[in-house]
Design a protein around this motif. Sequence first.
Motif, PDB file in Angstrom:
ATOM      1  N   GLY A   1       0.694  -1.306  -0.082  1.00 44.22           N
ATOM      2  CA  GLY A   1      -0.058  -0.113  -0.028  1.00 44.22           C
ATOM      3  C   GLY A   1       0.726   1.162   0.021  1.00 44.22           C
ATOM      4  O   GLY A   1       0.225   2.366  -0.050  1.00 44.22           O
ATOM      5  N   LYS A   2       1.841   1.140  -0.035  1.00 42.61           N
ATOM      6  CA  LYS A   2       2.918   2.481  -0.167  1.00 42.61           C
ATOM      7  C   LYS A   2       3.192   2.634  -1.596  1.00 42.61           C
ATOM      8  O   LYS A   2       4.165   2.472  -1.867  1.00 42.61           O
ATOM      9  CB  LYS A   2       4.137   2.103   0.862  1.00 42.61           C
ATOM     10  CG  LYS A   2       3.990   1.729   2.203  1.00 42.61           C
ATOM     11  CD  LYS A   2       3.653   3.056   3.112  1.00 42.61           C
ATOM     12  CE  LYS A   2       3.402   2.622   4.513  1.00 42.61           C
ATOM     13  NZ  LYS A   2       2.960   3.712   5.355  1.00 42.61           N
ATOM     14  N   TYR A   3       2.215   3.210  -2.136  1.00 44.43           N
ATOM     15  CA  TYR A   3       2.286   3.319  -3.638  1.00 44.43           C
ATOM     16  C   TYR A   3       3.333   4.321  -4.137  1.00 44.43           C
ATOM     17  O   TYR A   3       4.051   3.819  -5.287  1.00 44.43           O
ATOM     18  CB  TYR A   3       0.835   3.952  -4.159  1.00 44.43           C
ATOM     19  CG  TYR A   3      -0.157   2.553  -4.012  1.00 44.43           C
ATOM     20  CD1 TYR A   3       0.044   1.329  -4.223  1.00 44.43           C
ATOM     21  CD2 TYR A   3      -1.437   3.158  -3.129  1.00 44.43           C
ATOM     22  CE1 TYR A   3      -1.103   0.443  -3.782  1.00 44.43           C
ATOM     23  CE2 TYR A   3      -2.339   2.247  -2.832  1.00 44.43           C
ATOM     24  CZ  TYR A   3      -2.436   0.864  -3.029  1.00 44.43           C
ATOM     25  OH  TYR A   3      -3.271  -0.151  -2.946  1.00 44.43           O
ATOM     26  N   LEU A   4       3.425   5.486  -3.659  1.00 43.13           N
ATOM     27  CA  LEU A   4       4.153   6.247  -4.149  1.00 43.13           C
ATOM     28  C   LEU A   4       5.841   6.277  -4.100  1.00 43.13           C
ATOM     29  O   LEU A   4       6.594   6.009  -4.896  1.00 43.13           O
ATOM     30  CB  LEU A   4       4.005   8.023  -3.444  1.00 43.13           C
ATOM     31  CG  LEU A   4       2.652   8.353  -3.685  1.00 43.13           C
ATOM     32  CD1 LEU A   4       2.529   9.719  -3.122  1.00 43.13           C
ATOM     33  CD2 LEU A   4       2.506   8.725  -5.228  1.00 43.13           C
ATOM     34  N   TRP A   5       6.280   5.809  -2.772  1.00 45.12           N
ATOM     35  CA  TRP A   5       7.714   5.185  -2.247  1.00 45.12           C
ATOM     36  C   TRP A   5       7.982   3.910  -3.281  1.00 45.12           C
ATOM     37  O   TRP A   5       8.975   3.720  -3.714  1.00 45.12           O
ATOM     38  CB  TRP A   5       8.067   5.445  -1.078  1.00 45.12           C
ATOM     39  CG  TRP A   5       8.276   6.810  -0.511  1.00 45.12           C
ATOM     40  CD1 TRP A   5       7.483   7.303   0.401  1.00 45.12           C
ATOM     41  CD2 TRP A   5       9.531   7.431  -0.831  1.00 45.12           C
ATOM     42  NE1 TRP A   5       8.242   8.755   0.717  1.00 45.12           N
ATOM     43  CE2 TRP A   5       9.441   8.711   0.041  1.00 45.12           C
ATOM     44  CE3 TRP A   5      10.773   7.078  -1.477  1.00 45.12           C
ATOM     45  CZ2 TRP A   5      10.387   9.517  -0.237  1.00 45.12           C
ATOM     46  CZ3 TRP A   5      11.550   8.237  -1.800  1.00 45.12           C
ATOM     47  CH2 TRP A   5      11.438   9.296  -0.882  1.00 45.12           C
ATOM     48  N   GLY A   6       6.863   3.153  -3.133  1.00 47.61           N
ATOM     49  CA  GLY A   6       7.118   1.892  -3.862  1.00 47.61           C
ATOM     50  C   GLY A   6       7.307   1.785  -5.171  1.00 47.61           C
ATOM     51  O   GLY A   6       8.143   1.321  -5.696  1.00 47.61           O
ATOM     52  N   CYS A   7       6.332   2.760  -6.014  1.00 45.52           N
ATOM     53  CA  CYS A   7       6.754   2.930  -7.286  1.00 45.52           C
ATOM     54  C   CYS A   7       7.966   3.629  -7.693  1.00 45.52           C
ATOM     55  O   CYS A   7       8.859   2.954  -8.438  1.00 45.52           O
ATOM     56  CB  CYS A   7       5.630   4.041  -7.896  1.00 45.52           C
ATOM     57  SG  CYS A   7       5.791   4.312  -9.543  1.00 45.52           S
ATOM     58  N   PHE A   8       8.591   4.639  -6.806  1.00 41.56           N
ATOM     59  CA  PHE A   8       9.761   5.358  -7.221  1.00 41.56           C
ATOM     60  C   PHE A   8      10.845   4.227  -6.901  1.00 41.56           C
ATOM     61  O   PHE A   8      11.897   4.055  -7.588  1.00 41.56           O
ATOM     62  CB  PHE A   8      10.093   6.467  -6.306  1.00 41.56           C
ATOM     63  CG  PHE A   8      11.150   6.938  -6.473  1.00 41.56           C
ATOM     64  CD1 PHE A   8      11.850   7.851  -7.502  1.00 41.56           C
ATOM     65  CD2 PHE A   8      12.515   6.713  -5.275  1.00 41.56           C
ATOM     66  CE1 PHE A   8      12.858   8.398  -7.497  1.00 41.56           C
ATOM     67  CE2 PHE A   8      13.624   7.325  -5.462  1.00 41.56           C
ATOM     68  CZ  PHE A   8      13.754   8.141  -6.676  1.00 41.56           C
ATOM     69  N   LEU A   9      11.000   3.536  -5.762  1.00 40.16           N
ATOM     70  CA  LEU A   9      12.085   2.520  -5.204  1.00 40.16           C
ATOM     71  C   LEU A   9      12.041   1.522  -6.198  1.00 40.16           C
ATOM     72  O   LEU A   9      13.223   0.977  -6.721  1.00 40.16           O
ATOM     73  CB  LEU A   9      11.832   2.005  -3.921  1.00 40.16           C
ATOM     74  CG  LEU A   9      11.942   3.169  -2.772  1.00 40.16           C
ATOM     75  CD1 LEU A   9      11.803   2.221  -1.554  1.00 40.16           C
ATOM     76  CD2 LEU A   9      13.621   3.731  -2.981  1.00 40.16           C
ATOM     77  N   THR A  10      10.708   0.869  -6.687  1.00 34.91           N
ATOM     78  CA  THR A  10      10.829  -0.299  -7.844  1.00 34.91           C
ATOM     79  C   THR A  10      11.329   0.181  -8.817  1.00 34.91           C
ATOM     80  O   THR A  10      12.287  -0.438  -9.709  1.00 34.91           O
ATOM     81  CB  THR A  10       9.461  -0.687  -8.096  1.00 34.91           C
ATOM     82  OG1 THR A  10       8.896  -1.176  -6.669  1.00 34.91           O
ATOM     83  CG2 THR A  10       9.497  -1.825  -9.031  1.00 34.91           C
ATOM     84  N   ALA A  11      11.055   1.531  -9.652  1.00 32.69           N
ATOM     85  CA  ALA A  11      11.505   2.235 -10.654  1.00 32.69           C
ATOM     86  C   ALA A  11      13.070   2.440 -10.604  1.00 32.69           C
ATOM     87  O   ALA A  11      13.674   1.862 -11.579  1.00 32.69           O
ATOM     88  CB  ALA A  11      10.753   3.471 -10.890  1.00 32.69           C
ATOM     89  N   ILE A  12      13.754   2.998  -9.725  1.00 22.91           N
ATOM     90  CA  ILE A  12      14.855   3.165  -9.585  1.00 22.91           C
ATOM     91  C   ILE A  12      15.870   2.152  -9.564  1.00 22.91           C
ATOM     92  O   ILE A  12      16.781   2.122 -10.167  1.00 22.91           O
ATOM     93  CB  ILE A  12      15.248   4.183  -8.504  1.00 22.91           C
ATOM     94  CG1 ILE A  12      16.494   5.102  -8.582  1.00 22.91           C
ATOM     95  CG2 ILE A  12      15.045   3.998  -7.142  1.00 22.91           C
ATOM     96  CD1 ILE A  12      16.516   5.840 -10.059  1.00 22.91           C
ATOM     97  N   PHE A  13      15.519   1.367  -8.515  1.00 18.94           N
ATOM     98  CA  PHE A  13      16.345  -0.040  -8.425  1.00 18.94           C
ATOM     99  C   PHE A  13      16.248  -1.099  -9.381  1.00 18.94           C
ATOM    100  O   PHE A  13      17.211  -1.571  -9.934  1.00 18.94           O
ATOM    101  CB  PHE A  13      15.880  -0.792  -7.165  1.00 18.94           C
ATOM    102  CG  PHE A  13      16.362   0.009  -5.745  1.00 18.94           C
ATOM    103  CD1 PHE A  13      17.426   0.541  -5.633  1.00 18.94           C
ATOM    104  CD2 PHE A  13      15.529  -0.027  -4.786  1.00 18.94           C
ATOM    105  CE1 PHE A  13      18.089   1.168  -4.454  1.00 18.94           C
ATOM    106  CE2 PHE A  13      15.948   0.891  -3.678  1.00 18.94           C
ATOM    107  CZ  PHE A  13      17.076   1.358  -3.478  1.00 18.94           C
ATOM    108  N   LEU A  14      14.946  -0.965 -10.097  1.00 21.52           N
ATOM    109  CA  LEU A  14      14.913  -1.915 -11.505  1.00 21.52           C
ATOM    110  C   LEU A  14      15.717  -1.316 -12.576  1.00 21.52           C
ATOM    111  O   LEU A  14      16.278  -1.847 -13.262  1.00 21.52           O
ATOM    112  CB  LEU A  14      13.394  -2.126 -11.860  1.00 21.52           C
ATOM    113  CG  LEU A  14      13.181  -3.135 -12.904  1.00 21.52           C
ATOM    114  CD1 LEU A  14      13.865  -4.536 -12.694  1.00 21.52           C
ATOM    115  CD2 LEU A  14      11.669  -3.434 -13.275  1.00 21.52           C
ATOM    116  N   SER A  15      15.492   0.190 -12.647  1.00 20.57           N
ATOM    117  CA  SER A  15      16.414   0.783 -13.755  1.00 20.57           C
ATOM    118  C   SER A  15      18.032   0.397 -13.517  1.00 20.57           C
ATOM    119  O   SER A  15      18.507   0.182 -14.454  1.00 20.57           O
ATOM    120  CB  SER A  15      16.241   2.014 -13.457  1.00 20.57           C
ATOM    121  OG  SER A  15      14.758   2.528 -13.556  1.00 20.57           O
ATOM    122  N   ILE A  16      18.419   0.567 -12.229  1.00 22.71           N
ATOM    123  CA  ILE A  16      19.997   0.349 -12.075  1.00 22.71           C
ATOM    124  C   ILE A  16      20.249  -1.444 -12.231  1.00 22.71           C
ATOM    125  O   ILE A  16      21.316  -1.670 -13.089  1.00 22.71           O
ATOM    126  CB  ILE A  16      20.300   0.435 -10.606  1.00 22.71           C
ATOM    127  CG1 ILE A  16      19.828   1.995 -10.295  1.00 22.71           C
ATOM    128  CG2 ILE A  16      21.814   0.520 -10.558  1.00 22.71           C
ATOM    129  CD1 ILE A  16      20.119   2.624  -8.835  1.00 22.71           C
TER     130      ILE A  16
END
Length: 814
Positions: A172-187
Motif C-alpha cells: 500500500g505504499k504506492y508512491l515510495w514503492g513505485c519510485f524505489l521499484t523504478a529506480i532499483f529496477l532501472s539500475i
Amino acid sequence: MKNINFKQMLPYLAAIIIFLIVTFAYLSPMLEGKQLRQGDTVSWTGAAKEILDFRKAHPGEEPLWTNSMFGGMPAYMISILTPSNNVVSFFDRALNLFSLPNPANFIFLYFLGFFILLLVLKVDPWLSIIGALAFGFSSYFFVIIEAGHNTKAATIGYMAPVLAGIILTMRGKYLWGCFLTAIFLSINIKMNHVQMTYYLMILVLIYILFELYTKIKEKQLTMFIKASAVLIIAVFLALGTNITSLWTTYEYSKDTIRGTSELSSNPEVKTKGLDIDYATQWSYGIDEAFTLLIPDFKGGSSSGKLGESSEAYATLKQNNVPNIKEITSQMPLYWGAQPFTSGPVYAGAIFVFLFVLGLFIVKTPMKWVLLTATTLSIMLAWGKNFMPLTQFFFDYFPMYSKFRAVASILVIAELCIPLLGILALNQIITKKTEKADVLKYGKIALYICGGITLFFALIGSSFFDFKSATDAQLPYPEWLMNAIISDRKSIFTTDAWRSLLFIVLAAGLIWAFIENKIKKEIVIIAFILLVIIDMFPVDKRYFDNSNFTNKKNVETPFQATDADMMILEDKDPNYRVYNVTVNPFTDASTSYFHKSVGGYHAAKIRRYQDLIERHISKNNVKVLNMLNTRYFIVPDQNKQPQVQRNVAALGNAWFVENYKIVENPDSEISALSNFEPATTAIIDKRFNDYVKDYKPGKDSTSTILLSNYLPNHLTYQANAKKEELAVFSEIYYANGWNAYIDGKQQPYIRVNYVLRAMKIPQGEHKIEFKFEPKSYYTGEKIGYASSFILLLMLLGLCTKEVLAFNKKNKEAVK
C-alpha cells in the motif's frame, strides 16, 4: 531536527560501518594499493580496446561498433555509454558511497541491498545486519567476482532492493514503492546482465502470484489491482531509462548465436535461442545441491589448493616430485557433474538451518513464496540432469532458451534461503513465536539439518567413489589420482563435520536465548560472528589474496610480443590478424593490439560463428583472404609467436567480375568451399532483384581504396570505368550500417555469407558506410524523457515528506 532520534539511527550507521569493515577486511590487499586481476575483465580489456581508444579520441561520441574481433560486431554487449540514464547512474554511485573501488563496490552492495529489503520487511535493524552478511557472503557471489563477472555481480546486488520496492508497493505504499521499484529496477537493468534480471523476474512472478491468491482470499483484490497498476508504471519507467541498451541488445540478439540459425543442420538441438546441449552444459548435479549446506560436498574448485597435510602432497614428496607447493596449489578437487567450476554455491549451514526452521514457525505467505522459489531454482539448476522441467522451460517460457549456464539460477535460492532464515530468527528474537514452538520446531530443524550433515560425516563417503568424468583427461599418474581421490574424500567428511558444528552452535544460541541464558544483544553479536566465521573462510577458498596484483598488471594486462610489434609497424588502419598461437576464438589478447579474425565473446554474430565452424577453423584460405587477413601469427620452432605475411589478402574492398546466385543459406555457406573471392561474389537469391539489371564484368583499370577509417565510419574513394560490383571486407549487419554514395544513401546487399557488396556507378565517387542504429539514437530520446519523469517523482516525494515533517513539528510546538 528535534524529531531525529540518533539512538534510532545507530543500527543503520552501524550497518554501514560493519559492511565497510568486513568488505575491506576481505579485500585487505586493496589497502596496500593492489588491484584484483579478474579473468573476464582481462578479456574485456582486450575486446574493448578499440572502443575505449575511440572515446578518448572523440569525446562525447560512441563508436557503437568495433572491428577488433570476429571481423567486426556491435559494441552493445562489450561497452556502450548511454548518457540518457545518467540519473540512474548517479543513484548507483550514491549507493556505493560514490567512491568504492572495484570489487569493494559489489561486496558492499550485496550487504546494503539485502539490508534494505529486510528493513522493508520490518525486520529488526540489528538482525538485518546478520541477514545481510549471510546473503552477501554466499560463496557464488565471490566466485563470480574472482572470475570477473562484474555485470552479473552488480545485477545480483540490486535484486533484493528491487524486491523491496515491489513488496512496499503491494503493502500500500504506492508512491515510495513505485519510485524505489523504478529506480532499483532501472539500475538492475542498467547493469546489463539480462540473465540475472530474468531470474529475478521469476522470483517476482512467484511473489505476485502468491500475493494475488492472498488478496483474493482476504477480499482485497482492489488493493492488488492498484498496486499492480503502480508497478506497471514503475516497470515502464525502468524500461524507459534503459530503452537504449535494451532495444539495441534485443535487436542484435536475433543475429547472434542466441538467435535462430538459418542453417538447417542439427535440427534436433535447435531452439529459438541457444542449443539446449550448450545451454545446459553447466548443470548442477542433483546431489550437488547439498553444497548449499556443505560447501565442498563435491570437492570445491576444479583448481583448488591442498596443504602440506594432504595425501597428494605427501605422495608427491614420496615420489621426489619438484615444485610440490606449486602443483598442489591448483589441484582438480571438484568431482561433480559440471565440466569444471571455480567454486560451489554455499548459502551457509547456519542459514540453511534457519531456513528449515522458518518453514515451521514463519506463518506469513512469504514463507511459501520463498519455499517455492528455492525449490524451483534448485530443480532448474539441475538442467540436463532433470530434463522434463528444463525442456518445459526451454519450450514454453519466453527467453529462457537465450541463457546458458543454467546452474546460475541458484542465485534465487541464495536470496531466498537467508531471507526466510532471518525472518525466522526475527520472530524468535522479537518473541513473536511461542517458546514451546521454538523448542519443538527447533529440534525438528536440528534433526533434519544436523542429521544430514552427521550422516555424511559418518558414513556418507561410502556412497560415492569421488571420481569425476573428466579425471581420465588429467595428465596424472594413477598413484597421484588415488591420492587426489583420497583428499576429495577427506574434504567431503571434514566439511560435513564443519557444517554440523555451525548448525549446533546456531541451535545452541537460540536455545540459550529463549531460556533467558543470554540477552538479545549477545545473540546478535554471536550470530554476526558465527556467520562471518562460517562463510568468510569458505569464500577465501575460491577468492583470496593471491588474486591481487599490482596496479600496472591490471591496467596493462597484455604485453606485445615481437610478432605484435612487427605487425604494428604496418600503418594501414584496417586489416585483420589471425593468431593461432592461442585459441583464436576464446582469446582477446590479439584484439588488444590488432583487428582480429577471432576474439572472445559469448554473443558472436551467428553467421560469423557458422563461418568459424565451417571454414575458418578448417583453414579455408579463400575465406581468410576475403576477410583481409594480412597477417598470421604462428608458433616457430621454439613455440614462440612469429609473423607470416599473407600477400593474397584481398584488401578492404575490390571489384568482382561476376556473381553466383544460390538458393539458401546452406548453399551460400557451402559455396565458400570452392570459389575465388577475388573474382566471384556468392549471393543469396533474396538479393537477386538488386543485381538482376547488373551486367557482370570488370574493367581492370577500375579502382576502389579505403581513404579513411573509423570503426563506425568507413570512407572509400572509387574510380569505376563502368558500373561495378564492389565487395567490402566488412561484416554485414543491416540494423545500423547505412551506405552512401556521394552523400546520398544507397542500398547494399550481403555476399559471401557475411560480407557487404554494393553497385558502384561509373565515374569517381566517395563511398561511405556509417553505423547509425535507430535503436540507439531514438532510444536515447526515450531514455531522457523517462529519467526526467523519475527526477520529477523524486522531487515530488521529497517535497511531500518535507511538508509532512514541518507539519508534525508545528503540531508538536502547539
